[in-house]
Scaffold this active site. Sequence first.
Site, PDB file in Angstrom:
ATOM      1  N   ARG A  91      24.585  25.597  41.932  1.00  6.88           N
ATOM      2  CA  ARG A  91      25.268  26.072  40.702  1.00  6.88           C
ATOM      3  C   ARG A  91      24.580  25.070  39.584  1.00  6.88           C
ATOM      4  NH1 ARG A  91      29.908  28.603  43.484  1.00  6.88           N
ATOM      5  NH2 ARG A  91      31.298  29.774  41.825  1.00  6.88           N
ATOM      6  N   ARG A 130      41.557  41.954  38.043  1.00  2.00           N
ATOM      7  CA  ARG A 130      42.246  41.703  39.425  1.00  2.00           C
ATOM      8  C   ARG A 130      44.081  41.403  39.253  1.00  2.00           C
ATOM      9  NH1 ARG A 130      37.878  37.581  41.779  1.00  2.00           N
ATOM     10  NH2 ARG A 130      39.010  36.247  40.443  1.00  2.00           N
ATOM     11  N   ARG A 162      45.988  36.382  37.576  1.00  3.58           N
ATOM     12  CA  ARG A 162      45.912  34.801  37.738  1.00  3.58           C
ATOM     13  C   ARG A 162      45.990  34.246  36.132  1.00  3.58           C
ATOM     14  NH1 ARG A 162      42.051  33.657  42.608  1.00  3.58           N
ATOM     15  NH2 ARG A 162      41.172  32.723  40.746  1.00  3.58           N
TER      16      ARG A 162
HETATM   17  P1  AMP Z   1      33.338  30.466  44.364  1.00  2.00           P
HETATM   18  O1  AMP Z   1      34.135  31.129  45.606  1.00  2.00           O
HETATM   19  O2  AMP Z   1      31.907  30.485  44.731  1.00  2.00           O
HETATM   20  O3  AMP Z   1      33.672  31.394  43.238  1.00  2.00           O
HETATM   21  O4  AMP Z   1      33.664  29.242  44.058  1.00  2.00           O
HETATM   22  C1  AMP Z   1      34.993  28.841  43.711  1.00  2.00           C
HETATM   23  C2  AMP Z   1      35.328  27.274  43.125  1.00  2.00           C
HETATM   24  O5  AMP Z   1      34.594  26.421  43.897  1.00  2.00           O
HETATM   25  C3  AMP Z   1      34.164  27.359  41.812  1.00  2.00           C
HETATM   26  O6  AMP Z   1      34.934  27.937  40.735  1.00  2.00           O
HETATM   27  C4  AMP Z   1      34.013  25.733  41.832  1.00  2.00           C
HETATM   28  O7  AMP Z   1      35.054  25.216  41.233  1.00  2.00           O
HETATM   29  C5  AMP Z   1      33.823  25.390  43.210  1.00  2.00           C
HETATM   30  N1  AMP Z   1      32.493  25.417  43.568  1.00  2.00           N
HETATM   31  C6  AMP Z   1      32.012  26.374  44.680  1.00  2.00           C
HETATM   32  N2  AMP Z   1      30.546  26.047  44.702  1.00  2.00           N
HETATM   33  C7  AMP Z   1      30.324  25.049  44.042  1.00  2.00           C
HETATM   34  C8  AMP Z   1      29.071  24.726  43.548  1.00  2.00           C
HETATM   35  N3  AMP Z   1      27.835  25.019  44.507  1.00  2.00           N
HETATM   36  N4  AMP Z   1      29.267  23.294  42.790  1.00  2.00           N
HETATM   37  C9  AMP Z   1      30.219  23.171  41.958  1.00  2.00           C
HETATM   38  N5  AMP Z   1      31.429  23.845  42.307  1.00  2.00           N
HETATM   39  C10 AMP Z   1      31.506  24.753  43.331  1.00  2.00           C
END
Ligand code: AMP
Length: 219
Positions: A91, A130, A162
């Site tokens: 990311r 949602r 949310r």
């Molecule tokens: P997701 O389910 O992929 O939307 O991830 C949920 C949350 O987890 C994100 O909003 C971030 O806070 C954290 N997160 C997941 N993957 C990453 C990543 N590669 N880098 C930084 N934060 C992450």
Amino acid sequence: MAGRNLIIFGPPGAGKGTQAPRLAAEFGLPHVATGDMFRAHQREGTALGLRAKAYMEAGELVPDTLVIEMLVERIGQADAADGFLLDGFPRTVAQAVALDVELAANGSRIDALLVLDVTEEDVVTRISGRLVCANGHVFHETFSPPAVAAVCDTCGLALARRADDEPDVVRNRYRNVYLAQTAPVRDHYTALGVPALDVDGTGSTDAVYERLRTALQRP
Ligand code: AMP
């Protein structure tokens, strides 16, 4: 098909989490989703889960060092030796560079990005529509409405949006997190000659899935 080390890429709300498990199963690749991994850590109450929690609740990125360490450990496991489908990682460009270094040490590299193309408006409609109950059952105002407005079909509890799914918060996250920090990951891979396979992310789940399959099977 494209090589076996794949990244499914796109903003939150593009449908990565819906498409990736099915795609991974069909192509025989482990589905490696860093968001799911952090949620599992939180359920288990680990130190990593606790450290990630505040960032996740604020819709911010967890610091690179924490994510990278967790991801490198995961792709070092035996089931990822012949390829993987990354979902939600990298990311940031720093995460991508760390991943590339790790893969290069094993004579490997990222083979392709599968990019789900959706607009900011699509993302806002999807996420801010949602509705969830206190038990975590998820509905959508437009795409999967409950039988009775604002009541959970499964447990009868009230449904609500949310706080971090409010349209303003979603827009802020799209611009300040996705566009500013994550979108440059695509440019990073383009500069390295890694193909980005663009797929229209709008329409039904099945229609998007078929486009992804077709993109992957193209020689
Ligand atoms: P997701 O389910 O992929 O939307 O991830 C949920 C949350 O987890 C994100 O909003 C971030 O806070 C954290 N997160 C997941 N993957 C990453 C990543 N590669 N880098 C930084 N934060 C992450």
